[in-house]
Design an enzyme around this catalytic site. Structure first.
Site, PDB file in Angstrom:
ATOM      1  N   MET A   1      66.914   8.105  -9.477  1.00  0.00           N
ATOM      2  CA  MET A   1      66.251   8.431 -10.721  1.00  0.00           C
ATOM      3  C   MET A   1      65.132   9.421 -10.496  1.00  0.00           C
ATOM      4  O   MET A   1      63.972   9.115 -10.707  1.00  0.00           O
ATOM      5  CB  MET A   1      65.743   7.174 -11.388  1.00  0.00           C
ATOM      6  CG  MET A   1      64.706   6.456 -10.566  1.00  0.00           C
ATOM      7  SD  MET A   1      64.130   5.035 -11.422  1.00  0.00           S
ATOM      8  CE  MET A   1      62.810   4.664 -10.335  1.00  0.00           C
ATOM      9  N   PRO A   2      65.472  10.586 -10.064  1.00  0.00           N
ATOM     10  CA  PRO A   2      64.419  11.573  -9.850  1.00  0.00           C
ATOM     11  C   PRO A   2      63.950  12.217 -11.160  1.00  0.00           C
ATOM     12  O   PRO A   2      64.690  12.293 -12.132  1.00  0.00           O
ATOM     13  CB  PRO A   2      65.082  12.609  -8.960  1.00  0.00           C
ATOM     14  CG  PRO A   2      66.519  12.511  -9.312  1.00  0.00           C
ATOM     15  CD  PRO A   2      66.776  11.068  -9.636  1.00  0.00           C
ATOM     16  N   MET A   3      62.723  12.645 -11.152  1.00  0.00           N
ATOM     17  CA  MET A   3      62.178  13.493 -12.205  1.00  0.00           C
ATOM     18  C   MET A   3      61.722  14.744 -11.481  1.00  0.00           C
ATOM     19  O   MET A   3      60.915  14.673 -10.555  1.00  0.00           O
ATOM     20  CB  MET A   3      61.009  12.810 -12.915  1.00  0.00           C
ATOM     21  CG  MET A   3      60.720  13.370 -14.315  1.00  0.00           C
ATOM     22  SD  MET A   3      60.135  15.065 -14.388  1.00  0.00           S
ATOM     23  CE  MET A   3      58.534  14.913 -13.663  1.00  0.00           C
TER      24      MET A   3
END
Length: 134
Positions: A1-3
């Site tokens: 779940m990268p931003m």
């Protein structure tokens, strides 16, 4: 779940920005253990006096095409996974939009799962959305 945040100088076309976005996401999926539907990116375009970078420090020379990519994740990846991701990313971005590898700088930061809320005021519990919660 990268931003992910991508910072670059102003003046690139929408097609160029889309190619950057797509290449980053493809590398994250292929080499960084990210699900295909997990795509959160912010692209910042800056005036020349708002994005300051050394053109020769560790890995240059850098051109006006320089892109700084900051990725915040909640799970640490192994050194091998990170290295594979860096290599896949520059390979993809060299293909499209034609970005030289020395113009790509990446910083990965890790935070705890409870530092994330994906909406509804609910703190993330570390269980991937594509798995069954108990």
């Amino acid at each position: 779940m990268p931003m992910s945040r991508l910072s670059l100088l102003k003046g690139k076309s929408p097609a160029y920005l889309q190619a950057l976005s797509d290449g980053l996401h493809q590398a994250l999926v292929e080499a960084f253990e990210v699900p295909p539907t997990d795509r959160f990116q912010i692209i910042h375009q800056h005036e020349a006096n708002e994005l300051i970078f050394d053109r020769h420090y560790l890995g240059g020379p850098r051109s006006d095409d320089f892109v700084l990519i900051q990725i915040n994740v909640a799970r640490v990846r192994s050194t091998a996974v990170r290295q594979a991701f860096y290599q896949r990313l520059v390979s993809l971005l060299a293909q499209s939009p034609g970005l030289p590898p020395q113009d790509v700088m990446v910083i990965i930061s890790t935070s705890a799962a409870e530092d994330w809320s994906f909406g509804g005021g609910v703190m993330y519990d570390g269980v991937p959305a594509f798995t069954t919660r108990t």
